[in-house]
Design an enzyme around this catalytic site. Structure first.
Site, PDB file in Angstrom:
ATOM      1  N   ARG A  47     -16.794  23.375   2.644  1.00  0.00           N
ATOM      2  CA  ARG A  47     -16.049  24.341   3.475  1.00  0.00           C
ATOM      3  C   ARG A  47     -16.817  24.653   4.763  1.00  0.00           C
ATOM      4  NH1 ARG A  47     -12.117  28.505   0.713  1.00  0.00           N
ATOM      5  NH2 ARG A  47     -11.950  27.710  -1.393  1.00  0.00           N
ATOM      6  N   ASP A  65     -27.932  29.741  -1.384  1.00  0.00           N
ATOM      7  CA  ASP A  65     -27.637  31.000  -2.084  1.00  0.00           C
ATOM      8  C   ASP A  65     -28.190  32.156  -1.247  1.00  0.00           C
ATOM      9  OD1 ASP A  65     -27.459  33.180  -3.745  1.00  0.00           O
ATOM     10  OD2 ASP A  65     -28.475  32.234  -5.454  1.00  0.00           O
ATOM     11  N   ARG A 121     -35.267  43.447   3.990  1.00  0.00           N
ATOM     12  CA  ARG A 121     -36.726  43.476   3.881  1.00  0.00           C
ATOM     13  C   ARG A 121     -37.354  42.454   4.829  1.00  0.00           C
ATOM     14  NH1 ARG A 121     -40.222  40.686   0.641  1.00  0.00           N
ATOM     15  NH2 ARG A 121     -42.178  41.781   0.217  1.00  0.00           N
ATOM     16  N   SER A 138     -20.552  46.585   2.853  1.00  0.00           N
ATOM     17  CA  SER A 138     -20.361  47.449   1.697  1.00  0.00           C
ATOM     18  C   SER A 138     -18.870  47.385   1.367  1.00  0.00           C
ATOM     19  CB  SER A 138     -20.836  48.866   2.069  1.00  0.00           C
ATOM     20  OG  SER A 138     -20.488  49.810   1.090  1.00  0.00           O
ATOM     21  N   TYR A 152     -19.106  47.322  -9.254  1.00  0.00           N
ATOM     22  CA  TYR A 152     -18.868  47.001  -7.830  1.00  0.00           C
ATOM     23  C   TYR A 152     -19.059  48.210  -6.915  1.00  0.00           C
ATOM     24  CZ  TYR A 152     -16.403  45.269  -3.666  1.00  0.00           C
ATOM     25  OH  TYR A 152     -16.075  44.896  -2.383  1.00  0.00           O
ATOM     26  N   LYS A 156     -21.960  48.724  -4.065  1.00  0.00           N
ATOM     27  CA  LYS A 156     -21.607  48.795  -2.646  1.00  0.00           C
ATOM     28  C   LYS A 156     -22.111  50.108  -2.028  1.00  0.00           C
ATOM     29  CE  LYS A 156     -19.580  44.867  -1.888  1.00  0.00           C
ATOM     30  NZ  LYS A 156     -20.228  43.887  -1.016  1.00  0.00           N
TER      31      LYS A 156
HETATM   32  N1  NAP Z   1     -11.539  41.560   0.719  1.00  0.00           N
HETATM   33  C1  NAP Z   1     -11.600  42.849   0.446  1.00  0.00           C
HETATM   34  O1  NAP Z   1     -10.608  43.480   0.100  1.00  0.00           O
HETATM   35  C2  NAP Z   1     -12.925  43.564   0.572  1.00  0.00           C
HETATM   36  C3  NAP Z   1     -12.911  44.960   0.598  1.00  0.00           C
HETATM   37  C4  NAP Z   1     -14.120  45.642   0.722  1.00  0.00           C
HETATM   38  C5  NAP Z   1     -15.312  44.935   0.824  1.00  0.00           C
HETATM   39  N2  NAP Z   1     -15.295  43.573   0.800  1.00  0.00           N
HETATM   40  C6  NAP Z   1     -16.587  42.888   0.907  1.00  0.00           C
HETATM   41  O2  NAP Z   1     -16.580  42.028   2.034  1.00  0.00           O
HETATM   42  C7  NAP Z   1     -17.455  40.913   1.786  1.00  0.00           C
HETATM   43  C8  NAP Z   1     -16.682  39.623   2.020  1.00  0.00           C
HETATM   44  O3  NAP Z   1     -15.632  39.551   1.078  1.00  0.00           O
HETATM   45  P1  NAP Z   1     -14.377  38.577   1.226  1.00  0.00           P
HETATM   46  O4  NAP Z   1     -13.200  39.379   0.879  1.00  0.00           O
HETATM   47  O5  NAP Z   1     -14.456  37.837   2.490  1.00  0.00           O
HETATM   48  O6  NAP Z   1     -14.649  37.606  -0.025  1.00  0.00           O
HETATM   49  P2  NAP Z   1     -14.312  36.067  -0.274  1.00  0.00           P
HETATM   50  O7  NAP Z   1     -13.135  35.628   0.516  1.00  0.00           O
HETATM   51  O8  NAP Z   1     -14.281  35.897  -1.751  1.00  0.00           O
HETATM   52  O9  NAP Z   1     -15.592  35.327   0.336  1.00  0.00           O
HETATM   53  C9  NAP Z   1     -16.849  35.566  -0.215  1.00  0.00           C
HETATM   54  C10 NAP Z   1     -17.865  34.730   0.544  1.00  0.00           C
HETATM   55  O10 NAP Z   1     -19.152  35.002  -0.005  1.00  0.00           O
HETATM   56  C11 NAP Z   1     -19.784  33.747  -0.283  1.00  0.00           C
HETATM   57  N3  NAP Z   1     -20.747  33.900  -1.368  1.00  0.00           N
HETATM   58  C12 NAP Z   1     -20.559  34.449  -2.591  1.00  0.00           C
HETATM   59  N4  NAP Z   1     -21.696  34.410  -3.287  1.00  0.00           N
HETATM   60  C13 NAP Z   1     -22.636  33.826  -2.486  1.00  0.00           C
HETATM   61  C14 NAP Z   1     -24.003  33.500  -2.637  1.00  0.00           C
HETATM   62  N5  NAP Z   1     -24.680  33.778  -3.759  1.00  0.00           N
HETATM   63  N6  NAP Z   1     -24.646  32.900  -1.604  1.00  0.00           N
HETATM   64  C15 NAP Z   1     -23.986  32.601  -0.456  1.00  0.00           C
HETATM   65  N7  NAP Z   1     -22.694  32.895  -0.250  1.00  0.00           N
HETATM   66  C16 NAP Z   1     -22.025  33.487  -1.266  1.00  0.00           C
HETATM   67  C17 NAP Z   1     -18.630  32.788  -0.595  1.00  0.00           C
HETATM   68  O11 NAP Z   1     -19.003  31.469  -0.340  1.00  0.00           O
HETATM   69  P3  NAP Z   1     -19.416  30.357  -1.443  1.00  0.00           P
HETATM   70  O12 NAP Z   1     -18.543  30.576  -2.638  1.00  0.00           O
HETATM   71  O13 NAP Z   1     -19.157  29.079  -0.681  1.00  0.00           O
HETATM   72  O14 NAP Z   1     -20.868  30.598  -1.702  1.00  0.00           O
HETATM   73  C18 NAP Z   1     -17.608  33.238   0.436  1.00  0.00           C
HETATM   74  O15 NAP Z   1     -17.880  32.638   1.680  1.00  0.00           O
HETATM   75  C19 NAP Z   1     -17.943  41.075   0.346  1.00  0.00           C
HETATM   76  O16 NAP Z   1     -19.197  41.713   0.359  1.00  0.00           O
HETATM   77  C20 NAP Z   1     -16.911  41.996  -0.274  1.00  0.00           C
HETATM   78  O17 NAP Z   1     -17.407  42.737  -1.373  1.00  0.00           O
HETATM   79  C21 NAP Z   1     -14.136  42.871   0.684  1.00  0.00           C
END
Ligand code: NAP
Length: 254
Positions: A47, A65, A121, A138, A152, A156
């Protein structure tokens, strides 16, 4: 994209975690299109390669990671970013408390909180150049709870605390590094958000469209990208802050 948003981003070195999809992908795209040199980190190399094909030489993919301490240290040393956006996040298991295991309950601590801890850090230890900005993702759940997501909401909330503690340490040491947290509202526009929306709609006995209609306009990944450009364009301020992010934009929390 406004002139104010792109101000100061041309040639700036940025690093975005979670760049393979969702908010992180949109943020990496917005930054690259504003002229920043962006390194994007996620585990899914295919991706990331697809995003590089779209964005060209302004985007460097790194399959790694983001919750690994060594990765954080190595990438900060190699790229010396002046803007870090920590948007990687694990998807919680969407079940009520008693249907969680300790492993599923604590997953967001192990990935999201650990990531923010290591990168924050390293940013302080390096230290990043004065005027640098670290943005930690967050969630609005940090304020309102998320009973179908195990640990969760608490994790956060901790991320918001970690960003504020780091801002205080930066101020105390005169480092001039800003640390802020962003608390997005729940949105079905990403994989993580869509799974949560489906779970909460089912719990309320509603179909997804009716559930969403009752909540008003949904935040889009593009709006998350624009919000990061706004934060990057802001004057230094006191170097800290937490911001709710909804479809209407950013709102600083007191
Ligand atoms: N969407 C919502 O409604 C929402 C609301 C509040 C907060 N958030 C926060 O916003 C942030 C982004 O969320 P999103 O909705 O964009 O989620 P998403 O579409 O599921 O994308 C998550 C991203 O994090 C990456 N990821 C997960 N674990 C990882 C790791 N160990 N190392 C490197 N990359 C990692 C995934 O890539 P790979 O799988 O390729 O590693 C993917 O690019 C998150 O912190 C989430 O908690 C989201």
């Amino acid at each position: 994209m406004t002139a104010q948003q792109t101000q100061g981003l041309a040639g700036r070195t940025a690093l975005v975690t979670g760049a393979s999809r969702g908010f992180g992908r949109a943020i990496a795209t917005a930054l690259a299109q504003a002229g920043a040199q962006v390194t994007g980190v996620a585990r899914d190399g295919a991706r990331l390669a697809a995003l590089q094909a779209e964005l060209g030489s302004g985007f460097t993919p790194v399959a790694a990671d983001a919750a690994d301490a060594v990765v954080a240290g190595q990438l900060i040393d190699r790229y010396e970013p002046s803007l870090i956006v920590l948007a990687a996040g694990a998807s919680p298991l969407s079940r009520p408390l008693h249907q969680q295991t300790w492993q599923s309950f604590s997953r967001i601590w192990e990935v999201d909180v650990q990531q923010v801890f290591h990168w924050t850090r390293e940013a302080l230890l390096k230290p990043l150049a004065p005027g640098s900005l670290v943005i930690a993702f967050s969630s609005g759940a940090a304020l309102f709870g998320s009973p179908l997501s195990g640990g969760y909401a608490g994790s956060k909330a901790t991320i918001r605390f970690v960003a504020s503690y780091a801002a205080e340490e930066s101020l105390r040491a005169g480092l001039g590094i800003r640390f802020v947290s962003v608390l997005p509202q729940l949105t079905p526009e990403t994989e993580l958000g869509a799974a949560a929306v489906a779970a909460y709609a089912a719990r309320d006995g509603m179909d997804v469209p009716s559930f969403l209609a009752a909540r008003g306009p949904s935040l889009t990944p593009g709006q998350a990208g624009a919000a990061v450009l706004d934060l990057a364009a802001e004057a230094d301020g006191d170097g800290s802050g937490a911001y709710l992010l909804a479809a209407a934009g950013l709102k600083e929390l007191s």
